[in-house]
Design a protein around this motif. Structure first.
Motif, PDB file in Angstrom:
ATOM      1  N   UNK A 244      -4.755  62.160 -29.050  1.00 15.74           N
ATOM      2  CA  UNK A 244      -5.129  61.991 -27.868  1.00 15.74           C
ATOM      3  C   UNK A 244      -6.553  61.807 -27.942  1.00 15.74           C
ATOM      4  N   UNK A 245      -7.393  62.238 -28.802  1.00  9.59           N
ATOM      5  CA  UNK A 245      -8.778  61.941 -28.856  1.00  9.59           C
ATOM      6  C   UNK A 245      -8.945  60.305 -29.018  1.00  9.59           C
ATOM      7  N   UNK A 246      -8.297  59.893 -30.071  1.00 14.42           N
ATOM      8  CA  UNK A 246      -8.324  58.401 -30.309  1.00 14.42           C
ATOM      9  C   UNK A 246      -7.961  57.649 -29.147  1.00 14.42           C
ATOM     10  N   UNK A 247      -6.938  57.850 -28.638  1.00 12.12           N
ATOM     11  CA  UNK A 247      -6.397  57.280 -27.167  1.00 12.12           C
ATOM     12  C   UNK A 247      -7.606  57.169 -26.231  1.00 12.12           C
TER      13      UNK A 247
ATOM     14  N   UNK B 123      -6.961  48.781 -22.460  1.00 11.85           N
ATOM     15  CA  UNK B 123      -7.624  49.653 -23.523  1.00 11.85           C
ATOM     16  C   UNK B 123      -8.252  50.877 -22.866  1.00 11.85           C
ATOM     17  N   UNK B 124      -8.538  50.872 -21.557  1.00 13.13           N
ATOM     18  CA  UNK B 124      -9.164  52.159 -20.876  1.00 13.13           C
ATOM     19  C   UNK B 124      -7.889  53.023 -20.412  1.00 13.13           C
ATOM     20  N   UNK B 125      -6.749  52.784 -20.801  1.00 13.34           N
ATOM     21  CA  UNK B 125      -5.780  53.552 -20.035  1.00 13.34           C
ATOM     22  C   UNK B 125      -5.985  54.964 -20.660  1.00 13.34           C
ATOM     23  N   UNK B 126      -6.365  55.224 -21.416  1.00 10.29           N
ATOM     24  CA  UNK B 126      -6.621  56.708 -21.872  1.00 10.29           C
ATOM     25  C   UNK B 126      -7.252  57.553 -20.747  1.00 10.29           C
TER      26      UNK B 126
ATOM     27  N   UNK C  23       1.189  53.368 -33.961  1.00  6.49           N
ATOM     28  CA  UNK C  23       0.892  51.929 -33.486  1.00  6.49           C
ATOM     29  C   UNK C  23       0.200  51.746 -32.149  1.00  6.49           C
ATOM     30  N   UNK C  24       0.269  52.849 -31.307  1.00  2.00           N
ATOM     31  CA  UNK C  24      -0.787  52.837 -30.335  1.00  2.00           C
ATOM     32  C   UNK C  24      -1.844  52.728 -30.770  1.00  2.00           C
ATOM     33  N   UNK C  25      -2.224  53.840 -31.684  1.00  3.14           N
ATOM     34  CA  UNK C  25      -3.717  54.115 -32.253  1.00  3.14           C
ATOM     35  C   UNK C  25      -4.278  52.650 -32.634  1.00  3.14           C
ATOM     36  N   UNK C  26      -3.682  52.067 -33.443  1.00  2.00           N
ATOM     37  CA  UNK C  26      -3.834  50.784 -34.302  1.00  2.00           C
ATOM     38  C   UNK C  26      -4.384  49.629 -33.128  1.00  2.00           C
ATOM     39  N   UNK C  27      -3.506  49.630 -32.067  1.00  2.00           N
ATOM     40  CA  UNK C  27      -3.659  48.907 -31.015  1.00  2.00           C
ATOM     41  C   UNK C  27      -5.195  49.272 -30.068  1.00  2.00           C
ATOM     42  N   UNK C  28      -5.419  50.290 -30.027  1.00  2.00           N
ATOM     43  CA  UNK C  28      -6.380  50.880 -29.152  1.00  2.00           C
ATOM     44  C   UNK C  28      -7.824  50.907 -30.001  1.00  2.00           C
TER      45      UNK C  28
ATOM     46  N   UNK D 246       2.688  67.608 -35.256  1.00  2.00           N
ATOM     47  CA  UNK D 246       1.384  67.979 -35.756  1.00  2.00           C
ATOM     48  C   UNK D 246       0.368  66.971 -35.521  1.00  2.00           C
ATOM     49  N   UNK D 247      -0.780  67.177 -35.144  1.00  2.00           N
ATOM     50  CA  UNK D 247      -1.702  66.271 -35.153  1.00  2.00           C
ATOM     51  C   UNK D 247      -1.966  65.275 -33.709  1.00  2.00           C
ATOM     52  N   UNK D 248      -1.283  65.781 -32.835  1.00  2.00           N
ATOM     53  CA  UNK D 248      -1.135  65.009 -31.500  1.00  2.00           C
ATOM     54  C   UNK D 248      -2.578  65.238 -30.664  1.00  2.00           C
ATOM     55  N   UNK D 249      -3.513  66.500 -31.059  1.00  2.00           N
ATOM     56  CA  UNK D 249      -4.790  66.407 -30.307  1.00  2.00           C
ATOM     57  C   UNK D 249      -5.542  65.344 -30.998  1.00  2.00           C
ATOM     58  N   UNK D 250      -5.462  64.987 -32.206  1.00  2.00           N
ATOM     59  CA  UNK D 250      -6.345  63.743 -32.761  1.00  2.00           C
ATOM     60  C   UNK D 250      -5.877  62.589 -32.089  1.00  2.00           C
TER      61      UNK D 250
END
Lengths: 323, 296
Positions: free
Chosen positions: A123-126, A187-190, B40-45, A117-121
């Motif tokens: 993804x947004x953060x990434x 950092x821009x690997x999203x 972890x990835x979120x914190x890093x990014x 659950x919460x994966x879409x969020x």
């Protein structure tokens, strides 16, 4: 009777029979719709490109042309002390950063594909770092990766017990500057994550299920299914990514003042890229337009050759059965 | 799960429960690991941007640990009262608004030609247009600088808006063309029989159906022009013509170079509009990104 009528029409309209007229009208309509872009590419792409081509054989400085020669190319390849370093830096950056981004993006996409659950969020953060303007991430990372005790990562490491006198140099050393710039790209690997995610979506689940039944492990499924099915996407992103990376100007922001040389050249020219060199030659005060044009054309020729090589060796690209 | 249920008849109940419990435990552990990886990835990014926000509320010359001693609102007050950022903001907004309006219309108009009309040389023109994506910006910027300077356009918004009237970008035309070609032709043919002209068919029939891609191009026009750095750096060199991106850049050198944390505030401020736009239109953006990227 009908012959006479036709003759009359031919006499009246001359060359333009009704059918020809309709065809011309159709042609004209379509052409008029495209006219803006036809003018656009001529005025803002092709004509300027040809102009720089001619300038590269002159001594143009914005005012007048007094002689025609190969001098700019001669100067570039035999005299300019920085140029080989610049070409080397640019190639190294482009051919490391783009594949690196695609590989890391693949792993990020795997994580972003977890069935929780919460994966879409997440993804947004990434993806969020990707939409931060380049100038902002430039000034931001010159602080994060600051090479003295005020750099954020050095601060954190000091808080974690690294001895106070020791600092990671990051952009302030010829040896670590390139690595730091590549690290910043992480950092821009999203961006490539999003592309991998949609590539995953385009692969039918049945393929994976069949492979699992046949006992294929995760690595085999990656190499035998995911990668071959994603080749058009890998192909497209390699080309556009490398063309983009060859024109990278990020160090212009990181090293705006030019600590050890020209603005944006990085410590000991470690981040001096072709596009920055062109900018400095043309707009850095000297107005060496002819020399800037020559370097720009070498860059363009390289991009052109590279594109042709990639296209002509692209038989490995799988486009599906339709195409 | 299903397997366990079908096996329930044959295997003693206790063993079955054991199996189910260990399976459930495995699943829970897997989920915990997955959440840990994601977090972890979120914190890093995200941490650089958290740092930027924190720094924007601090006086210069302090380390992050000294936040409580050095916290201040002065950077933000300076940012909004200082003409060094607010005049450029106005310039940027003008450029962005103009391009958000003209780019979707210019590119859809040209794309309509490539998708729905027949004329000699169409394929060649399309190929030549796509080929412009290969031409490096640094090869055309110099002659365009000379051209704009002859026209007296330097330091105005014209170099950053007028060229977009002419097609609005090859990639946008390409995306529009792909989209229009995927629309059913029948509606247009019906309109044609009713006597609608080509322009009416474009404006009244096709364009309203292009809403998703119109939004995509408009949003991209927003973020691209909001963030654009190299073109305004070259074409807008006098201080009163800076855009926001150029103002931030120019303030890293020269008199204002010391005000690092005002720059951080400007960075936060400049990141907010694209972030909001992205959150609002994420579906359009991701769909649009992948049309070009996956189909190649």
């Amino acid at each position: 009777m009908s012959v006479i009528v036709q003759n009359e029409q031919n006499e009246k309209k001359g060359f333009l029979t009704p059918r020809r007229r309709r065809a011309l009208k159709g042609w004209l309509t379509g052409f008029l719709f495209a006219l803006p872009v036809i003018l656009g590419i001529l005025i803002f792409s092709y004509y300027p490109a040809i102009q720089t081509f001619f300038w590269s054989f002159t001594d143009f400085n914005g005012l007048e042309i007094t002689e025609w020669s190969f001098y700019q190319y001669e100067y570039m390849f035999t005299i300019d002390p920085d140029i080989w370093r610049i070409f080397g830096n640019t190639l190294l950056y482009a051919f490391v950063s783009v594949p690196l981004g695609l590989v890391l993006g693949y792993f990020l996409a795997l994580a972003a594909n977890f069935k929780v659950k919460g994966v879409p969020v997440y993804r947004l953060l990434f993806y969020l770092p990707v939409i931060i303007p380049g100038i902002v991430s430039g000034i931001l990372f010159s602080t994060i990766l600051g090479g003295n005790e005020f750099g954020v990562i050095n601060e954190i490491l000091h808080a974690l017990g690294m001895s106070a006198g020791k600092n990671f140099k990051f952009f302030l050393s010829g040896e670590t500057a390139m690595g730091s710039l590549l690290f910043m790209g992480v950092w821009t690997v999203g961006g490539s994550m999003i592309i991998w995610l949609s590539a995953f979506k385009n692969i039918p689940d049945t393929l994976y299920e069949a492979a699992k039944l046949d006992g294929a492990n995760a690595w085999q499924r990656l190499v035998k299914i995911t990668l071959p099915m994603s080749t058009p996407m890998i192909f497209y992103n390699l080309i556009t990514g490398i063309i983009g990376a060859l024109q990278c100007t990020t160090p212009l922001v990181i090293d705006a003042a030019g600590i050890t040389g020209a603005p944006g050249s990085g410590f000991d020219n470690s981040l001096y890229f072709v596009a920055i060199k062109i900018y400095n030659e043309a707009f850095g005060g000297g107005a060496y337009y002819a020399y800037a044009s020559a370097i720009a054309w070498v860059l363009f020729a390289f991009i052109g050759i590279l594109t042709i090589i990639i296209f002509s060796t692209s038989k490995w690209v799988f486009y599906g059965e339709e195409d | 799960m299903e397997q366990n249920i079908t096996l329930a008849g044959n295997i003693p109940v206790a063993a079955n429960e054991d199996k189910m419990r260990s399976a459930r435990r495995k699943r829970i552990i897997l989920k915990i690991v997955q959440y840990a990886v994601l977090s972890l990835i979120t914190v890093f990014l995200i941490f650089p941007f958290v740092v930027m926000i924190i720094r924007s509320f601090m006086r210069d010359g302090y380390s992050l640990a000294e936040f409580s001693a050095a916290s201040t609102l002065k950077n933000w007050k300076d940012l909004f009262s200082d003409g060094a950022y607010m005049t450029p903001l106005l310039k940027t907004v003008i450029i962005v608004v103009v391009n958000v309006v003209i780019m979707p219309f210019a590119s859809s108009l040209c794309a309509y030609s490539f998708a729905r009309t027949k004329w000699k040389g169409k394929e060649l023109t399309f190929a030549l247009m796509l080929a412009t994506m290969m031409i490096p910006a640094s090869i055309v910027q110099l002659p365009l600088y000379v051209l704009f300077s002859k026209l007296g356009w330097l330091n105005s918004v014209l170099p950053l808006t007028v060229p977009n009237l002419f097609g609005g970008g090859a990639i946008n035309i390409f995306l529009f063309r792909q989209y229009i070609r995927s629309l059913p032709k029948e509606l247009e043919e019906a309109a044609k029989i009713d006597g609608a002209s080509a322009f009416t068919r474009y404006a009244r029939v096709t364009l309203p159906l292009c809403k998703p891609i119109l939004i995509f191009v408009a949003v991209n026009a927003f973020t691209a022009n909001w963030s654009d750095f190299m073109s305004p750096l070259i074409y807008m060199t006098s201080e009163d013509s800076y855009t926001l991106a150029v103002a931030i850049y120019q303030n890293t050198v020269g008199v204002r170079a010391s005000a690092i944390n005002v720059r951080m505030a400007a960075g936060v401020f400049m990141s907010v509009p694209p972030a909001i736009i992205f959150l609002l239109f994420q579906k359009n953006l991701i769909d649009g990104l992948t049309v070009g990227a996956v189909k190649g």
